[in-house]
Design a protein around this motif. Structure first.
Motif, PDB file in Angstrom:
ATOM      1  N   UNK A  62      12.647   6.445 -21.549  1.00 46.20           N
ATOM      2  CA  UNK A  62      14.052   6.374 -21.175  1.00 46.20           C
ATOM      3  C   UNK A  62      14.239   5.273 -20.161  1.00 46.20           C
ATOM      4  N   UNK A  63      15.492   4.838 -20.002  1.00 48.17           N
ATOM      5  CA  UNK A  63      15.779   3.795 -19.034  1.00 48.17           C
ATOM      6  C   UNK A  63      17.219   3.928 -18.564  1.00 48.17           C
ATOM      7  N   UNK A  64      17.408   3.882 -17.251  1.00 46.68           N
ATOM      8  CA  UNK A  64      18.730   3.884 -16.638  1.00 46.68           C
ATOM      9  C   UNK A  64      18.956   2.515 -16.029  1.00 46.68           C
ATOM     10  N   UNK A  89       0.493  11.622 -19.090  1.00 44.74           N
ATOM     11  CA  UNK A  89       0.767  10.826 -17.890  1.00 44.74           C
ATOM     12  C   UNK A  89       2.237  10.442 -17.934  1.00 44.74           C
ATOM     13  N   UNK A  90       2.893  10.553 -16.789  1.00 53.47           N
ATOM     14  CA  UNK A  90       4.283  10.109 -16.662  1.00 53.47           C
ATOM     15  C   UNK A  90       4.313   8.916 -15.723  1.00 53.47           C
ATOM     16  N   UNK A  91       4.843   7.805 -16.238  1.00 51.56           N
ATOM     17  CA  UNK A  91       5.005   6.582 -15.468  1.00 51.56           C
ATOM     18  C   UNK A  91       6.476   6.394 -15.118  1.00 51.56           C
ATOM     19  N   UNK A  92       6.714   5.775 -13.985  1.00 47.74           N
ATOM     20  CA  UNK A  92       8.044   5.315 -13.635  1.00 47.74           C
ATOM     21  C   UNK A  92       7.940   3.801 -13.460  1.00 47.74           C
ATOM     22  N   UNK A  93       8.898   3.097 -14.041  1.00 43.79           N
ATOM     23  CA  UNK A  93       8.880   1.634 -13.997  1.00 43.79           C
ATOM     24  C   UNK A  93      10.192   1.164 -13.390  1.00 43.79           C
ATOM     25  N   UNK A  94      10.124   0.496 -12.244  1.00 46.43           N
ATOM     26  CA  UNK A  94      11.321   0.019 -11.550  1.00 46.43           C
ATOM     27  C   UNK A  94      11.417  -1.497 -11.710  1.00 46.43           C
ATOM     28  N   UNK A  95      12.605  -1.943 -12.096  1.00 44.16           N
ATOM     29  CA  UNK A  95      12.898  -3.364 -12.252  1.00 44.16           C
ATOM     30  C   UNK A  95      13.852  -3.788 -11.141  1.00 44.16           C
ATOM     31  N   UNK A 111      11.290   5.450 -17.509  1.00 43.84           N
ATOM     32  CA  UNK A 111      10.198   6.422 -17.507  1.00 43.84           C
ATOM     33  C   UNK A 111       9.515   6.398 -18.868  1.00 43.84           C
ATOM     34  N   UNK A 112       8.235   6.611 -18.836  1.00 43.33           N
ATOM     35  CA  UNK A 112       7.437   6.695 -20.053  1.00 43.33           C
ATOM     36  C   UNK A 112       6.458   7.847 -19.891  1.00 43.33           C
TER      37      UNK A 112
END
Length: 141
Positions: A62-64, A89-95, A111-112
């Motif tokens: 998902x992506x917000x 595993x849960x990743x959070x990716x911040x741009x 999130x992935x």
């Protein structure tokens, strides 16, 4: 702790208005995750003779979106391991990007969730517990 990388927004990543298309963030999340795994010495797709012979299919993404990014912006990408389960595993990716004044502008947060799977001989996947040596490397991020 987290893993950081950068990405230049290419023309192909933008829509007719020159703004990054929402779909561009998903390959960037995967690419940043793979960079992080490689930096830890974890293979993305192991050879059949590797032990452990595991891979990481996605089960949720998902992506917000918060602010626009445009052609030739440099994006800072931060990957965090936010949860390690028995097999997932849960990743959070911040741009983010810099504005003209040098301030940091949040662009998007994704999130992935991936699941550890063993590669079966001849193909196919089987859910597996995350091997201890991989878990230890991921806990260091």
């Amino acid at each position: 702790m987290s893993f950081r990388t950068r990405r230049l927004v290419e023309f192909r990543d933008t829509d007719a208005a020159g703004i990054v298309h929402f779909s561009a963030f998903f390959p960037w999340m995967e690419s940043a995750e793979h960079e992080m795994l490689r930096s830890l010495g974890i293979k993305v797709l192991p050879d059949s003779h590797d032990d452990p012979s595991v891979t990481w299919p996605r089960v949720s993404v998902g992506c917000d979106y918060a602010n626009a990014a445009r052609f030739e912006d440099w994006l800072e990408i931060e990957v965090s391991v936010v949860k390690i389960g028995r097999s997932s595993i849960r990743y959070e990716v911040a741009f983010s990007r810099q504005d003209k004044g040098g301030g940091i502008v949040p662009v998007a947060k994704g999130t992935t969730v991936v699941v550890c799977c063993r590669l079966r001989p001849g193909g196919g996947l089987e859910k597996a517990m995350i091997p201890d040596e991989i878990r230890a490397k991921l806990e260091s991020v």
